[in-house]
Design an enzyme around this catalytic site. Structure first.
Site, short mmCIF file in Angstrom:
data_model
loop_
_atom_site.label_atom_id
_atom_site.label_comp_id
_atom_site.label_asym_id
_atom_site.label_seq_id
_atom_site.Cartn_x
_atom_site.Cartn_y
_atom_site.Cartn_z
CG PHE A 64 -3.93 12.76 -0.08
CD1 PHE A 64 -4.81 11.77 -0.50
CD2 PHE A 64 -3.97 13.98 -0.72
CE1 PHE A 64 -5.70 12.00 -1.54
CE2 PHE A 64 -4.85 14.23 -1.76
CZ PHE A 64 -5.73 13.23 -2.17
CD GLU A 65 -0.38 6.45 4.13
OE1 GLU A 65 0.70 5.85 4.00
OE2 GLU A 65 -1.42 5.89 4.55
N GLY A 66 3.04 9.94 2.09
CA GLY A 66 4.25 10.17 1.30
C GLY A 66 4.42 11.62 0.91
#
Length: 587
Positions: A373-375
């Site tokens: 999970f990024e951003g």
């Protein structure tokens, strides 16, 4: 009446006479000592008085804090004051034992006085004074900082021995401890089998990083300025076997982890599953992505022929996965990536996540799941300040979903995570929006997920790339480009660290077999590439404590699991340099 008035005046004068300025070098006339500054210097202009003042400039994720710890008396009132110039300048005190305080100005084109008061707690003998600016707002100035109140006094004797030491929650890898408070103690030290392993300020601690089915002994001491008490009576605890079968995933002692571009090609080209060399122990299929940011419905679409002319059929792809598994390799679906924002804002999204991810795992016969999970996938709501007890729905629902998947697939389910440094190590300085708000709510947002799943987690491989400067446990900033960055970032995971600088809220260390170091495979793969020699230096320092640079680690971890890279495809594009470095080191 005539006698009472002079008596009252005499008492007031005596009280005032007892007050003193506890701040040291508040006018910065003697340089920065004893202030500790992340980005500060002394200047001769502008100054409020004297010949020097502080100038500090926030940059990137650093708010240019300067701080010093001073002695105070318990149950006493103090006035903190200072003169500042600049935009968004803060002055505050922490560790008061009651309510920590701060004051600030949005704009001070000329010198402006800031002041606030606080009362110390019943056992408080030290507080930390600080001043800082705000991100990207330019330099600020501070001068004539003072803390006026009763003098701190000197403790002449160490505290008495703590009593009432007992065990609390015992898991396969951790033991909770608590004890009775000791009058006059400013801190405590916890010993495991005679070795100090924690220094809490409160009367409880959780000792982590333990082995299952192992007996341990614990003692605690009390500390203050005068020294350390004798050790308490010993308590023992035996950790149980893993109820979840952790450790049965049968990874190699040292593993090479790589992401395989399975749903796209980009400039590196498509690599067929059957063409991935045997050196790769864990292969993460990139990526499963949601139908919308908040749906929780994850889909995995293989690369189309129009983009990947050499893509294999579904049948050949599944057969190659089975062949890898027969050779002892693990193949996982990785969820998220740079473009796959996932926010499980509701229980419906949580349930959709579990259902859709299960479908992908079952369809391709995979070994487990990687969370990338990024951003803006993970952030913390205002007021969610305890990583051990999160309340933000996207955090709580993700934890619940992953625990459900782990329970569904059992002991051999592989769970890995690939957060960015901003979401993990940056939590050493900042956590969520902070006590007073204004911080990026994503700071440290992975910590509650990692902590809640630490007994289920197979591997954590933080992305030590595409990162800004991050403060290490030496309180110095470290930047990408050399071995020191990887050493400092990994040491934080293996040593543990106080979250947002709170010594009473420590993120416990992970086991070394749970940690791999994330690096880009080549200069094309991402910012932060390091040459093979720097990879070797990193591994030497962490596993042997040799070939270290300027950063001093807090241990040696020969069981460090290995390396992760973005990506298998980019490594192939670069002639398998990263794979060869791993093979030559671990054999």
């Amino acid at each position: 009446m005539a006698l009472a008035v002079p008596g009252s005046a005499a008492l007031s004068s005596a009280a005032r006479a007892a007050d003193a300025d506890a701040a040291v070098n508040g006018g910065f006339e003697s340089g920065l000592s004893p202030w500790t500054c992340t980005a500060g210097t002394t200047v001769t202009s502008p100054v409020h008085s004297g010949s020097s003042a502080l100038q500090a400039t926030p940059q990137g994720s650093d708010n240019a804090q300067c701080a010093q710890t001073v002695s105070v008396r318990p149950n006493s009132q103090y006035t903190l004051a200072g003169w500042v110039r600049g935009s968004y300048v803060y002055l505050g005190a922490s560790g008061t034992g009651t309510t920590d305080v701060s004051t600030w100005t949005q704009s001070a084109p000329d010198w402006q006085k800031l002041a606030t008061t606080f009362t110390t707690g019943a056992n408080t003998t030290k507080v930390t004074l600080y001043t800082h600016g705000w991100y990207g707002t330019g330099a600020y100035y501070a001068d004539d900082v003072s803390l006026v109140g009763p003098g701190g006094g000197t403790t002449t004797q160490p505290p008495t021995v703590p009593t009432g030491l007992k065990t609390g929650t015992v898991t396969a890898t951790s033991v909770g401890l608590s004890w009775t408070p000791v009058t006059g103690a400013t801190g405590y030290a916890v010993y495991r089998d005679g070795v100090k392993v924690a220094s809490p300020t409160g009367t409880s601690a959780t000792v982590s990083g333990l082995n299952p089915s192992t007996a341990y002994s614990f003692q605690v001491t009390a500390t203050n300025d005068a020294g350390e008490s004798a050790r308490s009576a010993t308590v023992t605890a035996t950790t149980p076997a893993r109820s979840d079968g952790g450790g049965s995933t049968q990874l190699s002692a040292h593993a090479l982890v790589g992401y395989l571009h399975a749903s796209f090609a980009n400039g590196s080209g498509y690599t067929r599953m059957a063409d991935v060399p045997d050196s790769w122990d864990v292969i993460d299929l990139a990526f499963g992505e949601p139908t919308s940011v908040t749906s929780g419905d994850i889909r995995f679409n293989r690369c189309p022929v129009s983009e990947c002319p050499n893509v294999e059929s579904d049948g050949d792809f599944k057969a190659a996965i089975k062949a890898k598994q027969a050779a002892g390799k693990k193949v996982l679906i990785s969820i998220g990536g740079q473009n796959g924002q996932v926010q499980l804002t509701t229980t419906a999204a949580r349930d959709a996540f579990v259902s859709s991810v299960s479908k992908i795992i079952d369809q391709y016969g995979l070994d487990g799941l990687d969370i990338d999970f990024e951003g803006h996938s993970l952030s913390l709501n205002t007021g969610d300040t305890d990583f051990k007890n999160p309340t933000t729905p996207v955090i709580v629902n993700l934890i619940s979903a992953l625990k459900t998947l782990k329970a569904k697939y059992g002991t051999k389910f592989v769970l890995t995570m690939a957060p960015e440094t901003f979401f993990v190590q940056n939590g050493y300085q900042f956590y969520g929006s902070g006590k007073w708000g204004g911080q990026d709510p994503r700071c440290g947002a992975y910590l509650p997920v990692i902590h809640a799943l630490r007994d289920d987690l197979t591997l954590l491989h933080v992305q030590d790339y595409n990162s800004g400067p991050i403060m290490g446990l030496d309180n110095q900033y470290h930047s990408m480009g050399g071995a020191d960055f990887h050493i400092a970032m990994t040491d934080m995971l293996l040593t543990g660290f106080p979250v947002a600088g709170d010594a009473g809220n420590v993120f416990p260390p992970l086991r070394p077999d749970q940690v791999a170091i994330g690096m880009p495979a080549s200069v094309n793969a991402g910012n932060g590439y390091v040459a093979p020699a720097e990879v070797t230096k990193t591994l030497d320092c962490l596993t042997k404590k040799t070939n270290c640079g300027s950063y001093a680690t807090h241990g040696t971890w020969p069981a460090l699991r290995g390396l992760m890279t973005w990506s298998v495809n980019w490594d192939r594009f670069a002639g398998w340099e990263f794979q060869r470095t791993f093979d030559s080191y671990f054999g």
